[in-house]
Design a protein around this motif. Structure first.
Motif, mmCIF file in Angstrom:
data_model
loop_
_atom_site.group_PDB
_atom_site.id
_atom_site.type_symbol
_atom_site.label_atom_id
_atom_site.label_comp_id
_atom_site.label_asym_id
_atom_site.label_seq_id
_atom_site.Cartn_x
_atom_site.Cartn_y
_atom_site.Cartn_z
ATOM 1 N N HIS A 244 9.525 13.129 6.729
ATOM 2 C CA HIS A 244 8.170 13.693 6.221
ATOM 3 C C HIS A 244 7.171 14.514 6.702
ATOM 4 O O HIS A 244 6.917 14.706 7.460
ATOM 5 C CB HIS A 244 7.467 12.074 5.605
ATOM 6 N N SER A 245 6.730 15.096 5.427
ATOM 7 C CA SER A 245 6.074 16.871 5.987
ATOM 8 C C SER A 245 4.504 15.878 6.411
ATOM 9 O O SER A 245 4.298 14.913 5.921
ATOM 10 C CB SER A 245 5.250 16.728 4.345
ATOM 11 N N PRO A 246 3.821 17.162 7.289
ATOM 12 C CA PRO A 246 2.862 16.719 8.089
ATOM 13 C C PRO A 246 1.740 15.656 6.893
ATOM 14 O O PRO A 246 0.411 14.748 7.190
ATOM 15 C CB PRO A 246 2.357 17.847 8.827
ATOM 16 N N GLU A 247 1.595 16.878 5.392
ATOM 17 C CA GLU A 247 0.265 15.747 4.648
ATOM 18 C C GLU A 247 1.207 14.507 4.212
ATOM 19 O O GLU A 247 -0.332 13.716 4.249
ATOM 20 C CB GLU A 247 0.669 16.943 3.139
ATOM 21 N N VAL A 248 2.435 14.587 3.773
ATOM 22 C CA VAL A 248 2.582 13.042 3.443
ATOM 23 C C VAL A 248 2.407 11.946 4.838
ATOM 24 O O VAL A 248 1.934 11.019 4.773
ATOM 25 C CB VAL A 248 3.906 12.963 3.570
ATOM 26 N N ILE A 249 3.306 12.586 5.686
ATOM 27 C CA ILE A 249 2.449 11.959 6.891
ATOM 28 C C ILE A 249 1.113 11.336 7.264
ATOM 29 O O ILE A 249 0.591 9.779 7.705
ATOM 30 C CB ILE A 249 2.773 12.301 8.323
ATOM 31 N N GLU A 250 -0.217 12.494 7.560
ATOM 32 C CA GLU A 250 -2.071 12.260 7.936
ATOM 33 C C GLU A 250 -2.061 11.013 6.422
ATOM 34 O O GLU A 250 -2.713 10.447 6.404
ATOM 35 C CB GLU A 250 -1.697 13.325 7.108
ATOM 36 N N ASP A 251 -1.459 10.970 5.221
ATOM 37 C CA ASP A 251 -2.040 10.615 3.807
ATOM 38 C C ASP A 251 -1.641 8.901 4.156
ATOM 39 O O ASP A 251 -2.141 8.114 4.305
ATOM 40 C CB ASP A 251 -1.226 10.518 2.816
ATOM 41 N N ALA A 252 -0.031 8.631 5.000
ATOM 42 C CA ALA A 252 0.165 8.057 4.663
ATOM 43 C C ALA A 252 -0.019 6.292 6.223
ATOM 44 O O ALA A 252 0.068 5.297 5.811
ATOM 45 C CB ALA A 252 1.732 7.764 5.040
ATOM 46 N N VAL A 253 0.134 7.287 6.755
ATOM 47 C CA VAL A 253 -1.076 6.648 8.480
ATOM 48 C C VAL A 253 -2.540 6.282 7.480
ATOM 49 O O VAL A 253 -2.536 5.558 8.097
ATOM 50 C CB VAL A 253 -1.123 7.834 9.423
ATOM 51 N N GLY A 254 -2.437 7.486 7.313
ATOM 52 C CA GLY A 254 -4.256 6.757 6.423
ATOM 53 C C GLY A 254 -4.109 5.555 5.856
ATOM 54 O O GLY A 254 -5.048 4.359 5.794
ATOM 55 N N ARG A 255 -3.254 5.449 4.934
ATOM 56 C CA ARG A 255 -3.257 3.676 3.826
ATOM 57 C C ARG A 255 -2.694 2.967 5.215
ATOM 58 O O ARG A 255 -3.036 1.686 4.743
ATOM 59 C CB ARG A 255 -2.682 4.250 3.224
ATOM 60 N N LEU A 256 -1.999 2.953 5.728
ATOM 61 C CA LEU A 256 -2.099 2.475 7.275
ATOM 62 C C LEU A 256 -2.904 1.595 8.006
ATOM 63 O O LEU A 256 -2.925 0.575 8.092
ATOM 64 C CB LEU A 256 -0.677 2.719 8.114
ATOM 65 N N ALA B 261 0.482 -0.961 0.062
ATOM 66 C CA ALA B 261 -0.139 0.488 0.216
ATOM 67 C C ALA B 261 0.644 1.255 0.026
ATOM 68 O O ALA B 261 0.757 1.850 -0.169
ATOM 69 C CB ALA B 261 -1.472 0.384 1.525
ATOM 70 N N GLY B 262 2.261 1.059 0.065
ATOM 71 C CA GLY B 262 3.321 2.603 -0.707
ATOM 72 C C GLY B 262 3.140 2.899 1.143
ATOM 73 O O GLY B 262 3.577 4.387 1.174
ATOM 74 N N VAL B 263 3.139 2.211 2.197
ATOM 75 C CA VAL B 263 4.258 3.099 3.467
ATOM 76 C C VAL B 263 4.889 1.683 4.234
ATOM 77 O O VAL B 263 4.311 0.268 4.242
ATOM 78 C CB VAL B 263 2.621 2.798 4.437
ATOM 79 N N ALA B 264 6.138 2.459 5.181
ATOM 80 C CA ALA B 264 6.434 1.204 5.839
ATOM 81 C C ALA B 264 6.570 1.095 7.190
ATOM 82 O O ALA B 264 7.216 2.998 7.522
ATOM 83 C CB ALA B 264 8.181 0.634 4.431
ATOM 84 N N TYR B 265 6.798 0.408 8.165
ATOM 85 C CA TYR B 265 7.403 1.002 9.113
ATOM 86 C C TYR B 265 8.730 -0.215 9.920
ATOM 87 O O TYR B 265 9.088 -1.312 8.900
ATOM 88 C CB TYR B 265 6.440 1.321 10.134
ATOM 89 N N LEU B 266 8.659 0.414 11.424
ATOM 90 C CA LEU B 266 10.010 -1.580 11.373
ATOM 91 C C LEU B 266 8.741 -2.203 12.372
ATOM 92 O O LEU B 266 8.322 -1.343 13.511
ATOM 93 C CB LEU B 266 11.193 -0.975 12.002
ATOM 94 N N PRO B 267 9.068 -3.496 12.029
ATOM 95 C CA PRO B 267 8.098 -3.935 13.110
ATOM 96 C C PRO B 267 9.317 -4.127 14.678
ATOM 97 O O PRO B 267 10.117 -4.657 14.346
ATOM 98 C CB PRO B 267 7.911 -5.687 12.859
ATOM 99 N N GLY B 268 8.382 -4.814 15.750
ATOM 100 C CA GLY B 268 8.717 -3.996 16.407
ATOM 101 C C GLY B 268 9.880 -5.389 17.306
ATOM 102 O O GLY B 268 10.798 -5.044 18.393
ATOM 103 N N TRP B 269 9.636 -6.724 16.884
ATOM 104 C CA TRP B 269 9.986 -7.871 17.714
ATOM 105 C C TRP B 269 11.545 -7.765 17.695
ATOM 106 O O TRP B 269 12.225 -8.317 18.575
ATOM 107 C CB TRP B 269 9.551 -8.910 17.198
ATOM 108 N N SER B 270 12.199 -6.485 16.182
ATOM 109 C CA SER B 270 13.574 -7.034 16.278
ATOM 110 C C SER B 270 14.599 -6.059 17.613
ATOM 111 O O SER B 270 15.487 -6.213 17.577
ATOM 112 C CB SER B 270 13.792 -5.993 14.807
ATOM 113 N N PHE B 271 13.843 -5.595 18.256
ATOM 114 C CA PHE B 271 14.246 -4.503 19.454
ATOM 115 C C PHE B 271 14.134 -5.559 20.855
ATOM 116 O O PHE B 271 14.613 -4.609 21.519
ATOM 117 C CB PHE B 271 13.629 -3.070 20.119
ATOM 118 N N PHE B 272 13.572 -6.674 20.551
ATOM 119 C CA PHE B 272 13.745 -6.966 22.054
ATOM 120 C C PHE B 272 15.101 -8.320 22.002
ATOM 121 O O PHE B 272 14.864 -9.381 21.240
ATOM 122 C CB PHE B 272 12.050 -7.412 22.127
ATOM 123 N N ALA B 273 15.052 -8.018 23.406
ATOM 124 C CA ALA B 273 16.711 -9.236 22.825
ATOM 125 C C ALA B 273 16.363 -10.526 23.403
ATOM 126 O O ALA B 273 16.760 -11.023 23.085
ATOM 127 C CB ALA B 273 17.414 -8.652 24.663
#
Length: 403
Positions: A381-393, A354-366
């Motif tokens: 990213h700008s607020p406008e880009v953030i709002e659009d991308a988070v909506g798709r997420l 859908a054009g959005v990426a984040y980092l899965p949190g499991w990799s931060f746990f020992a």
């Protein structure tokens, strides 16, 4: 000479500590960030439009014109004296420091590797926050250390849990990120820092304190490092970096320490890279001497605050009921826990589609990872880009009902 014929391509033998590490979370972060068809919240990558390019260019020009022959020559493993003096000056705002107590590294990531090389033996236990910075876990693990995650809450590591882990595991050291923590964005209040220091002092466990984000405050408030508390300076290795304040491209950071360990750190640094880039060190020193870094950081922090607000406002309504999300007072990251029954790793493929990426949190746990978690960086990213991308997420998350 006859070359033996084989059906499979040759595989160079690698050390057991790197077996199975054909990739790494950091490599994957930068691969996602480079995709033009994806809005990436995966990496803590500063917005290049905010770099103080004119001032940095002027500093490079001055160094090359005034100190060119020295700048292009070998340097010393401890670091160039001008930079060590500037680093000591900044640290002395909270913790009396002189240049002799600074060891320069190629970013705080190399600092982690240097101190791991200097301090850790195979089998040593390192206590870390749960969750913690994933590349620190990697740096310690390749030196044979065993990481134990310590419980945290919204104020950071829990002192009682830290003391229990110390009594149970007898660790070599504790590694903490008290201010605008990566990955959660949490900050330890002063009372919590004092309680943590009390535990470490009573049990005799040394501290590695990582502080690459502390100046990026959204409230105007600042937090003195744990190292500045009574008795902690001599038993803390304090890491700082210019990557998030000036530019990650210069790869300059430092470790503050006291006593004989300073010599050991210099020997370890020499074995790894001889010295950090002299031209970059002198340029950073010139920048710290002549530019107003505090004013620049205040400008950057103001922009980041707007972007944090945009992400916080956009993500709250799209998370499932019962989800928990942090609201950091500074730094670069927001941490969302979707709740039991959700798998952020499984959701990621559809999010990228859908054009959005984040980092899965499991990799931060020992250990004992929470697979429902995700880290999102709001700074690029700008607020406008953030709002659009988070909506798709949010639409993607809604397509993955709780199991």
């Amino acid at each position: 000479m006859t070359v033996p014929q084989t059906s499979a391509p040759y595989r160079f033998p690698v050390a057991a500590r790197y077996a199975g590490m054909e990739s790494s979370p950091l490599k994957d972060i930068f691969a996602l960030a480079a995709r033009e068809d994806v809005v990436s919240f995966a990496g803590g990558i500063p917005d290049p439009e905010l770099f103080d390019l004119q001032a940095v260019a002027a500093c490079y020009e001055w160094v090359l014109s005034q100190q060119g022959h020295r700048a292009l020559q070998y340097g010393v493993s401890e670091g160039e004296v001008e930079l060590r003096e500037q680093a000591a000056r900044r640290l002395s705002r909270d913790l009396p420091t002189d240049a002799s107590q600074i060891r320069v590294t190629s970013g705080s990531q190399e600092g982690l590797f240097v101190l791991a090389q200097a301090l850790l033996e195979p089998g040593d236990v390192v206590l870390v926050e749960s969750p913690t910075y994933l590349a620190a876990v990697q740096a310690f693990a390749v030196h044979g250390a065993r990481m134990i995650g310590v419980d945290t809450d919204d104020d950071g590591v829990v002192p009682e849990a830290l003391e229990e882990a110390i009594l149970t595991h007898r660790p070599r050291m504790a590694y903490l990120i008290p201010t605008f923590q990566n990955p959660t964005g949490r900050t330890m209040p002063v009372a919590r820092r004092e309680a943590v220091a009390d535990v470490l002092l009573r049990t005799g466990v040394p501290l590695v304190e990582d502080d690459p984000y502390g100046a990026l405050s959204f409230t105007g408030g600042t937090w003195a490092p744990i190292a500045s508390l009574p008795g902690m300076g001599e038993r803390t290795l304090l890491l700082n970096s210019m990557s998030k304040l000036m530019s990650p491209g210069v790869r300059i950071g430092w470790i503050r320490a006291e006593g004989p360990v300073l010599d050991t750190l210099a020997v370890a640094k020499a074995a790894i890279s001889m010295q950090s880039s002299v031209v970059d060190q002198l340029t950073v020193a010139r920048y710290l001497e002549t530019a107003d870094l505090d004013a620049h950081v205040a400008t950057v922090s103001g922009v980041y605050r707007e972007r944090r607000d945009a992400m916080a406002s956009a993500i709250a309504p799209v998370l499932p009921p019962g989800a928990h999300v942090t609201h950091p007072d500074g730094g670069m990251f927001l941490w969302a826990a979707l709740g039991e029954g959700y798998d952020a790793q499984r959701i990621l493929a559809d999010a990228v589609e859908a054009g959005v990426a984040y980092l899965p949190g499991w990799s931060f746990f020992a250990d004992h990872p929470d697979h429902s978690t995700m880290r999102l960086s709001f700074v690029t990213h700008s607020p406008e880009v953030i709002e659009d991308a988070v909506g798709r997420l949010g639409e993607v998350i809604a397509q993955h009902p709780q199991r």
